[in-house]
Design a protein around this motif. Structure first.
Motif, PDB file in Angstrom:
ATOM      1  N   GLY A 173       0.922  -1.208   0.093  1.00  0.00           N
ATOM      2  CA  GLY A 173       0.087   0.031  -0.038  1.00  0.00           C
ATOM      3  C   GLY A 173       0.684   1.284   0.151  1.00  0.00           C
ATOM      4  N   VAL A 174       0.317   2.096  -0.758  1.00  0.00           N
ATOM      5  CA  VAL A 174       1.000   3.574  -0.968  1.00  0.00           C
ATOM      6  C   VAL A 174       1.279   4.388   0.596  1.00  0.00           C
ATOM      7  CG1 VAL A 174      -1.141   4.896  -1.346  1.00  0.00           C
ATOM      8  CG2 VAL A 174       0.959   5.633  -2.317  1.00  0.00           C
ATOM      9  N   GLU A 175       0.237   4.049   1.380  1.00  0.00           N
ATOM     10  CA  GLU A 175       0.494   4.900   2.655  1.00  0.00           C
ATOM     11  C   GLU A 175       1.688   4.284   3.572  1.00  0.00           C
ATOM     12  OE1 GLU A 175      -1.826   7.670   5.274  1.00  0.00           O
ATOM     13  OE2 GLU A 175      -1.007   7.778   3.222  1.00  0.00           O
ATOM     14  N   ALA A 176       1.516   3.003   3.481  1.00  0.00           N
ATOM     15  CA  ALA A 176       2.741   2.198   4.327  1.00  0.00           C
ATOM     16  C   ALA A 176       4.132   2.550   3.511  1.00  0.00           C
ATOM     17  CB  ALA A 176       2.341   0.813   4.483  1.00  0.00           C
ATOM     18  N   ALA A 177       4.194   2.385   2.448  1.00  0.00           N
ATOM     19  CA  ALA A 177       5.316   3.013   1.602  1.00  0.00           C
ATOM     20  C   ALA A 177       5.689   4.241   1.977  1.00  0.00           C
ATOM     21  CB  ALA A 177       5.143   2.495   0.095  1.00  0.00           C
ATOM     22  N   ALA A 178       4.988   5.355   1.930  1.00  0.00           N
ATOM     23  CA  ALA A 178       5.272   6.552   1.994  1.00  0.00           C
ATOM     24  C   ALA A 178       5.910   6.977   3.503  1.00  0.00           C
ATOM     25  CB  ALA A 178       4.128   7.505   1.877  1.00  0.00           C
ATOM     26  N   LEU A 179       5.088   6.125   4.539  1.00  0.00           N
ATOM     27  CA  LEU A 179       5.641   6.340   6.082  1.00  0.00           C
ATOM     28  C   LEU A 179       7.189   5.647   5.794  1.00  0.00           C
ATOM     29  CD1 LEU A 179       2.678   5.492   8.211  1.00  0.00           C
ATOM     30  CD2 LEU A 179       3.959   7.496   8.139  1.00  0.00           C
ATOM     31  N   ALA A 180       7.335   4.503   5.505  1.00  0.00           N
ATOM     32  CA  ALA A 180       8.612   3.762   5.688  1.00  0.00           C
ATOM     33  C   ALA A 180       9.485   4.300   4.586  1.00  0.00           C
ATOM     34  CB  ALA A 180       8.446   2.341   4.786  1.00  0.00           C
ATOM     35  N   TYR A 181       9.402   4.880   3.584  1.00  0.00           N
ATOM     36  CA  TYR A 181      10.337   5.213   2.634  1.00  0.00           C
ATOM     37  C   TYR A 181      10.630   6.957   2.981  1.00  0.00           C
ATOM     38  CZ  TYR A 181       9.336   1.731  -0.931  1.00  0.00           C
ATOM     39  OH  TYR A 181       8.861   0.520  -1.484  1.00  0.00           O
ATOM     40  N   PHE A 182       9.577   7.620   3.249  1.00  0.00           N
ATOM     41  CA  PHE A 182       9.802   9.236   3.383  1.00  0.00           C
ATOM     42  C   PHE A 182       9.618   9.556   4.789  1.00  0.00           C
ATOM     43  CE2 PHE A 182       7.895   8.379  -0.803  1.00  0.00           C
ATOM     44  CZ  PHE A 182       9.095   8.192  -1.779  1.00  0.00           C
ATOM     45  N   GLY A 183       9.046   8.851   5.752  1.00  0.00           N
ATOM     46  CA  GLY A 183       8.761   9.410   7.053  1.00  0.00           C
ATOM     47  C   GLY A 183       7.578  10.117   7.171  1.00  0.00           C
ATOM     48  N   HIS A 184       6.683  10.191   6.012  1.00  0.00           N
ATOM     49  CA  HIS A 184       5.178  11.041   6.277  1.00  0.00           C
ATOM     50  C   HIS A 184       4.155  10.166   5.391  1.00  0.00           C
ATOM     51  CE1 HIS A 184       5.827  12.622   2.139  1.00  0.00           C
ATOM     52  NE2 HIS A 184       7.012  12.892   2.324  1.00  0.00           N
ATOM     53  N   THR A 185       3.087  10.716   5.510  1.00  0.00           N
ATOM     54  CA  THR A 185       2.014   9.962   5.059  1.00  0.00           C
ATOM     55  C   THR A 185       1.990  10.369   3.414  1.00  0.00           C
ATOM     56  OG1 THR A 185       0.500  11.879   5.253  1.00  0.00           O
ATOM     57  CG2 THR A 185       0.856  10.242   6.905  1.00  0.00           C
ATOM     58  N   ALA A 186       0.846   9.760   2.626  1.00  0.00           N
ATOM     59  CA  ALA A 186       0.813   9.956   1.362  1.00  0.00           C
ATOM     60  C   ALA A 186       0.167  11.152   0.896  1.00  0.00           C
ATOM     61  CB  ALA A 186       0.464   8.781   0.739  1.00  0.00           C
ATOM     62  N   ALA A 187      -0.294  12.031   1.707  1.00  0.00           N
ATOM     63  CA  ALA A 187      -1.434  13.025   1.695  1.00  0.00           C
ATOM     64  C   ALA A 187      -0.583  14.161   0.906  1.00  0.00           C
ATOM     65  CB  ALA A 187      -1.669  13.743   3.105  1.00  0.00           C
ATOM     66  N   HIS A 188       0.717  14.514   1.044  1.00  0.00           N
ATOM     67  CA  HIS A 188       1.286  15.334   0.294  1.00  0.00           C
ATOM     68  C   HIS A 188       2.733  14.911  -0.248  1.00  0.00           C
ATOM     69  CE1 HIS A 188      -1.645  18.447   1.391  1.00  0.00           C
ATOM     70  NE2 HIS A 188      -1.358  17.888   2.642  1.00  0.00           N
ATOM     71  N   LEU A 189       2.921  14.759  -1.493  1.00  0.00           N
ATOM     72  CA  LEU A 189       4.123  13.942  -2.002  1.00  0.00           C
ATOM     73  C   LEU A 189       4.609  14.972  -3.086  1.00  0.00           C
ATOM     74  CD1 LEU A 189       2.472  10.586  -2.722  1.00  0.00           C
ATOM     75  CD2 LEU A 189       4.057  10.818  -0.983  1.00  0.00           C
ATOM     76  N   SER A 190       6.049  14.919  -3.058  1.00  0.00           N
ATOM     77  CA  SER A 190       6.879  15.741  -3.842  1.00  0.00           C
ATOM     78  C   SER A 190       6.930  15.148  -5.549  1.00  0.00           C
ATOM     79  CB  SER A 190       8.327  15.783  -3.558  1.00  0.00           C
ATOM     80  OG  SER A 190       9.003  14.592  -3.562  1.00  0.00           O
ATOM     81  N   PRO A 191       7.159  15.474  -6.447  1.00  0.00           N
ATOM     82  CA  PRO A 191       7.425  14.803  -7.732  1.00  0.00           C
ATOM     83  C   PRO A 191       8.212  13.685  -7.618  1.00  0.00           C
ATOM     84  CG  PRO A 191       7.197  17.063  -8.142  1.00  0.00           C
ATOM     85  CD  PRO A 191       7.294  16.895  -6.736  1.00  0.00           C
ATOM     86  N   ALA A 192       9.238  13.579  -6.881  1.00  0.00           N
ATOM     87  CA  ALA A 192      10.500  12.630  -6.962  1.00  0.00           C
ATOM     88  C   ALA A 192       9.755  11.410  -5.982  1.00  0.00           C
ATOM     89  CB  ALA A 192      11.669  13.081  -6.161  1.00  0.00           C
TER      90      ALA A 192
END
Length: 428
Positions: A173-192
């Motif tokens: 899931g994208v929410e779990a990945a955002a937390l584990a990859y970037f340390g924040h939720t998938a609510a606001h993501l940069s292009p990278a």
């Protein structure tokens, strides 16, 4: 009577056969159960008041899989996902005939498989029910995809994809990945970050963040960002595409997985037990206040341990708003020797001397006592109840500030008698 021409009868027969097949397909779609894993329980998340996760539990199948409602995922990511993987997601019935014809022609012209026609729905089916990559499997996947589209809305299909899409190891899931990859939720993501989250599911085990996968992940991310920027699937308002691409390429790819949030553990375990059906536990806890209290309690624990004190609890509340801002149930959640997992703030017990400062303050407000007021600390009996001090001794006539500092019981029992129990409880 006009005779029906043989050609017309043929087309009527074809139409009837097609109608029968459609009816049989619809009946099968409703009769055959949906993939069992679609109902797999997700990770339970306790969130702070601002919506950020405070504590994430492993799902029952030992995977990190956080529900991802569409409104909690950056819309730019969703647009880029459809542009890259399934341009006609909102129109097709689970299988995209146009994409299949395009892929067939392209693969035939190249003499090898260079393009697929899997829709997001078909990809979801493969995640839920992995099968060998054979023609028979493709037929089954196509039926399952059409079945999902019949039984679920487009939003439900998309949210299931966002929850189950693989991101390497035991992460989904994208929410779990955002937390584990970037340390924040998938609510606001940069292009990278968007390009990274699109690159990993294409080959999860060879692209998830790790030192060995950095080069592969960077190459795939940059290529996806370039393609999306060229096609318009990814954009930043007011910024040229070449500038955005340069920023993406200059951004480091994650090379390690960040730990999932495990803050306020006592509150999380307590709330999860009280609301077993909930997957998203909303609270009024304030992240800054909670972390400050936990640090303060940790410092106090090291000092108090030398005095034989191993347990403590704190509740911080905003009385006017009626909100709890911080909850700490014990010094150390992982202290098995001293009952560290006992949820102190939810364990019924007498408030004892904790009420004395409140009694004192109310007495001052009403002009009944002051710091220098002399009060009696002598034996008194109320029916069969005879309050005593902790050490069993009485000090006679003492100042009120002394009674408070030494936590004498009798002066406060007498003050409560003057204030009235109901009046005091009403003030609390």
């Amino acid at each position: 009577m006009r005779r029906v021409r043989p050609g017309a009868r043929k087309w009527v027969g074809v139409a009837l056969a097609g109608l029968v097949l459609v009816c049989m397909g619809l009946a099968a779609a409703w009769w055959v159960p949906l993939p069992e894993r679609l109902a797999a329980p997700p990770s339970v998340v306790m969130a702070y008041r601002d919506g950020s996760p405070a504590y994430v539990f492993l799902a029952p199948d030992d995977r990190w899989r956080i529900p991802a409602p569409k409104d909690r995922v950056d819309r730019a990511y969703v647009r880029a996902l459809m542009a890259l993987e399934d341009k006609r997601f909102l129109q097709h019935p689970g299988v995209d005939p146009l994409a299949a014809l395009r892929a067939f022609g392209l693969n035939l012209s190249r003499g090898r498989r260079v393009s697929g026609a899997s829709t997001l729905t078909m990809q979801l089916v493969r995640v839920l029910e992995p099968r060998p990559r054979t023609f028979t499997s493709k037929v089954v996947e196509s039926f399952r995809a059409a079945q999902l589209e019949v039984r679920l809305s487009k939003q439900e299909v998309l949210e299931a994809y966002l929850q189950f899409v693989p991101y390497g190891r035991n992460m989904e899931g994208v929410e779990a990945a955002a937390l584990a990859y970037f340390g924040h939720t998938a609510a606001h993501l940069s292009p990278a970050e968007i390009a990274t989250l699109l690159a990993v599911p294409q080959n999860p085990n060879r692209r998830f963040p790790s030192p060995e996968n950095v080069a592969r992940l960077r190459s795939a991310r940059d290529d996806i960002a370039r393609r999306l920027l060229e096609s318009g699937g990814l954009s930043v308002e007011g910024v040229a595409s070449d500038v955005v691409l340069a920023e993406v390429r200059a951004t480091q790819v994650p090379d390690v997985l960040k730990p999932f949030p495990r803050e306020a553990p006592h509150a999380a375990v307590w709330l999860k037990a009280r609301r077993p059906e909930a997957t998203w536990l909303r609270t009024t806890l304030d992240a800054g206040t909670q972390r400050f209290v936990e640090r303060t309690m940790g410092d106090a624990a090291r000092r108090l341990e030398r005095q034989g004190i191993h347990n403590g609890a704190v509740v911080v509340a905003d009385r006017e708003a009626g909100e709890v801002l911080a909850l700490v149930g014990n010094f150390n959640f992982f202290d098995g020797d001293n009952g560290g997992q006992i949820v102190g703030f939810a364990t019924p017990r007498s408030p004892g001397s904790a009420l004395k400062p409140l009694l004192y303050a109310l007495g001052i407000d009403q002009g009944l006592v002051g710091p220098e007021t002399l009060v009696t600390d002598i034996p008194v009996t109320y029916g069969g109840y005879a309050p005593r001090n902790f050490d069993g001794r009485f000090q006679g006539l003492v100042r009120m500030e002394t009674a408070l500092s030494q936590s004498l019981n009798l002066p406060f029992v007498l003050l409560l008698e003057r204030l009235g129990v109901e009046g005091f409880l009403g003030s609390l």
